[in-house]
Structure formats: C-alpha cells, structure tokens
Write a protein that holds these residues in place. Sequence first.
Motif, short mmCIF file in Angstrom:
data_model
loop_
_atom_site.label_atom_id
_atom_site.label_comp_id
_atom_site.label_asym_id
_atom_site.label_seq_id
_atom_site.Cartn_x
_atom_site.Cartn_y
_atom_site.Cartn_z
N ILE A 32 -9.83 -14.85 -6.41
CA ILE A 32 -8.59 -14.48 -7.00
C ILE A 32 -9.19 -13.52 -8.24
CG2 ILE A 32 -6.97 -15.37 -8.69
CD1 ILE A 32 -6.71 -17.90 -6.92
N SER A 33 -9.98 -13.91 -8.95
CA SER A 33 -10.71 -13.12 -9.91
C SER A 33 -10.89 -11.62 -9.44
CB SER A 33 -12.26 -13.47 -10.39
OG SER A 33 -12.67 -12.80 -11.58
N ALA A 34 -11.65 -11.49 -8.25
CA ALA A 34 -11.76 -10.24 -7.75
C ALA A 34 -10.57 -9.41 -7.37
CB ALA A 34 -12.64 -10.18 -6.38
N VAL A 35 -9.78 -9.99 -6.86
CA VAL A 35 -8.24 -9.19 -6.44
C VAL A 35 -7.56 -8.76 -7.76
CG1 VAL A 35 -8.09 -10.28 -4.29
CG2 VAL A 35 -6.88 -11.26 -6.21
N ASN A 36 -7.52 -9.69 -8.77
CA ASN A 36 -6.89 -9.39 -9.90
C ASN A 36 -7.51 -8.10 -10.78
OD1 ASN A 36 -4.98 -11.17 -9.72
ND2 ASN A 36 -6.12 -12.84 -10.88
N GLU A 46 1.34 5.52 -4.01
CA GLU A 46 1.89 4.74 -3.06
C GLU A 46 2.63 5.62 -1.81
OE1 GLU A 46 5.50 1.64 -3.30
OE2 GLU A 46 3.77 0.76 -4.04
N ILE A 47 3.45 6.52 -2.35
CA ILE A 47 4.17 7.60 -1.54
C ILE A 47 3.20 8.29 -0.84
CG2 ILE A 47 5.49 9.46 -1.29
CD1 ILE A 47 7.09 8.35 -3.69
N ARG A 48 1.98 8.89 -1.25
CA ARG A 48 1.09 9.45 -0.62
C ARG A 48 0.47 8.98 0.55
NH1 ARG A 48 -4.25 9.79 -1.30
NH2 ARG A 48 -4.02 8.73 -3.26
N GLN A 64 -6.08 0.61 1.39
CA GLN A 64 -5.91 0.72 0.07
C GLN A 64 -4.79 0.09 -0.39
OE1 GLN A 64 -6.69 4.86 -1.14
NE2 GLN A 64 -6.24 4.35 -3.42
N MET A 65 -3.56 0.40 0.24
CA MET A 65 -2.29 -0.24 -0.10
C MET A 65 -2.31 -1.82 0.05
SD MET A 65 0.28 2.61 2.00
CE MET A 65 1.73 1.64 1.78
N VAL A 66 -3.01 -2.21 0.94
CA VAL A 66 -3.13 -3.73 1.10
C VAL A 66 -3.87 -4.49 -0.12
CG1 VAL A 66 -4.09 -5.69 2.35
CG2 VAL A 66 -2.85 -3.99 3.72
N MET A 67 -5.19 -3.76 -0.39
CA MET A 67 -6.01 -4.25 -1.40
C MET A 67 -5.33 -4.02 -2.70
SD MET A 67 -8.74 -5.02 0.49
CE MET A 67 -10.19 -4.96 -1.05
N SER A 68 -4.79 -3.22 -2.97
CA SER A 68 -3.97 -3.09 -4.38
C SER A 68 -2.76 -4.21 -4.55
CB SER A 68 -3.39 -1.59 -4.51
OG SER A 68 -2.21 -1.41 -3.32
N LEU A 113 6.71 -0.69 -2.75
CA LEU A 113 5.90 -1.76 -1.69
C LEU A 113 6.17 -3.14 -2.26
CD1 LEU A 113 4.35 -2.19 0.97
CD2 LEU A 113 2.36 -1.50 -0.22
N VAL A 114 5.78 -3.27 -3.45
CA VAL A 114 5.78 -4.73 -4.16
C VAL A 114 7.22 -5.28 -3.77
CG1 VAL A 114 6.62 -3.77 -6.28
CG2 VAL A 114 5.35 -6.02 -6.05
N SER A 115 8.28 -4.69 -3.78
CA SER A 115 9.51 -5.22 -3.53
C SER A 115 9.56 -5.68 -1.88
CB SER A 115 10.75 -4.19 -3.91
OG SER A 115 10.43 -4.21 -5.53
N TYR A 116 9.42 -4.74 -1.20
CA TYR A 116 9.23 -4.69 0.06
C TYR A 116 8.65 -5.90 0.80
CZ TYR A 116 9.36 -3.42 5.30
OH TYR A 116 9.56 -3.16 6.50
N ALA A 117 7.42 -5.86 0.15
CA ALA A 117 6.29 -6.88 0.79
C ALA A 117 6.53 -8.33 0.69
CB ALA A 117 4.93 -6.61 0.24
#
Length: 298
Positions: A32-36, A46-48, A64-68, A113-117
């Motif tokens: 959790i500490s790492a992902v934060n 995000e669009i790119r 990269q999209m998943v990790m963020s 993406l945050v809303s869609y995911a």
Amino acid sequence: MNHSTNALPLTSSNTALALGFTGTLGNIDAYISAVNRLPMLTHEEEIRLATALRDENDLAAAQQMVMSHLRLVVSIARGYLGYGLPHADLIQEGNIGLMKAVKRFDPDHGVRLVSYAMHWIKAEMHEYILKNWRLVKVATTKAQRKLFFNLRSHKLGFESMTQSQIDNLAETLNVKREEVIEMEMRLAGRDMALDAPTDDDDDKFAPIAYLASDNNEPTKVLEAQHYDQLQTVGLETALENLDARSRRIIEARWLANDDGSGATLHDLAAEFSVSAERIRQIESAALKKMKGSLAAYA
C-alpha cells in the motif's frame, strides 16, 4: 485465487518489479505504501497512453495506466473491510477489475479512467465477496446483490432493523419490504458445520444427526413397496397371461440375465423355426399385453 480473464498481461512479478519490491509481496502495508507513492497521470498523459494501447496495442502504456491507478483499488478495497475478508484478497480482485477497465477504456469518450474503472473494480470485489462471505450464497440475482450491499451499509451493528427502517429502505431501493426482511435474515444467519466438530459425546448432536432420512419418508416407502409388488406379483401375473411361446420369448429376451443380455432374435428364430421378424412381432405383442396386465398394479 486463480482467475481466467481476458485482462491485460500484467503479472505479479512485473508489478512487483515496477513497485520496487525485490522479495515477496506478502507485506500488505509495504504494498500500500508503494502504490501510494506512484505518480498519478495527467489528463493529457492518460489520453496519450490510452490511444497508444487502443491503436498500437502498446502493453507498456497499459501497464503505466494500471500502475498509476493501483491506489484507487486500495482506497475502494478499504471500504469493504467490514465483510471480514482479507484486505489483500480484495485488492487483488480489484486489480483484476482495473486491468479489465484499462483494456476496455476509450479515451475518445471524454471520461477519465478513474471514473470508468471504479465500476469494474467494484464489480470484481462484489463478486468475490458474494462467493466467499458465506459458504451458502446469500444473493444470486441482480436485485438481491443490490439489496445485499445496500442492506450491509444501512445496518448499524448486529441489531435487527426497525419496521420504519425496513420501510424506508424498501422505498429507497424500490423493492418489497418482504425482500428486505428476507435479506436481513440471511445476513443475520451464520454458517454451521453439518458434522460434529469434536469427538466429545456432548458434541455428537451436530445438525447432520437430526436431518431427515429419505429412507423413512412415507412416499419413498410407498414407492419402494409398489416397485417390489410390480417386480414380484405383478410380473408373475403378467407372464401367466401369456401363451407358452410368448412367455418363453419374453423370459429368454428380458429375464434370463440381470444385466439384460438375453437371447437374440436370431437365437429364438432358430429355436422356433421362424424368422427373426416374426419373433420381434410376437415379442412386441407380448410386451403390450403385459403392459395392460401391469396397469392394474399402477
């Protein structure tokens, strides 16, 4: 848990590498500490990345999209800790939903993406909770699932809901109050082992000890008696109503062996010096006559 999904090939090993782990991922706090600490993407980034994934199948962009957005999964999973399931398992399920969302995300729709995911993440967590919260499923239909999660969020502690609370929730969710009461009863119940948990004599009376037995159920007993009567008295009476040749054919064809491997039509044709077709006709007529005789025992 093992999953068979069409999600992007983001494995635990390359996820760990990207997060800077060199050992196992057993420490949930370290994860959790790492992902934060992972940076969030700007709208332009995000669009790119989403465009590169959609148009060029760029898996590096997908990762990269998943990790963020892994921190989003952690945040959502925290809201489901009240179900008593492991935090790490909830996060794992949510990560699968996140990968599904990234694969299906279209940047041209103008949605972040945050809303869609969030929908995909919650869907995977809901499925996991419903499968593992109880041995016996408490919600199987779409309406029951909605009621399950809403009822969990409205209940305070373990006390039963009042009549006014039931009415208000039924009106809010547009369901019958009886459905709210039934779901509350399911939530209030608990799993119980059918077998006795110990060898102590006092614990021998587990639920399995007093479950009903089909062997003594009245209709089963009557069915067994009726079947025995058909097999003995009924069958013998039906055979007695046949002429000698017909009885010989039926007994040789169907009653000679328990496994049903009786004489063939050609065997009996040779015995009675007639054609096999004639034996078949006699057999068919005899079976029809026996069926009429056995009808008296039905």
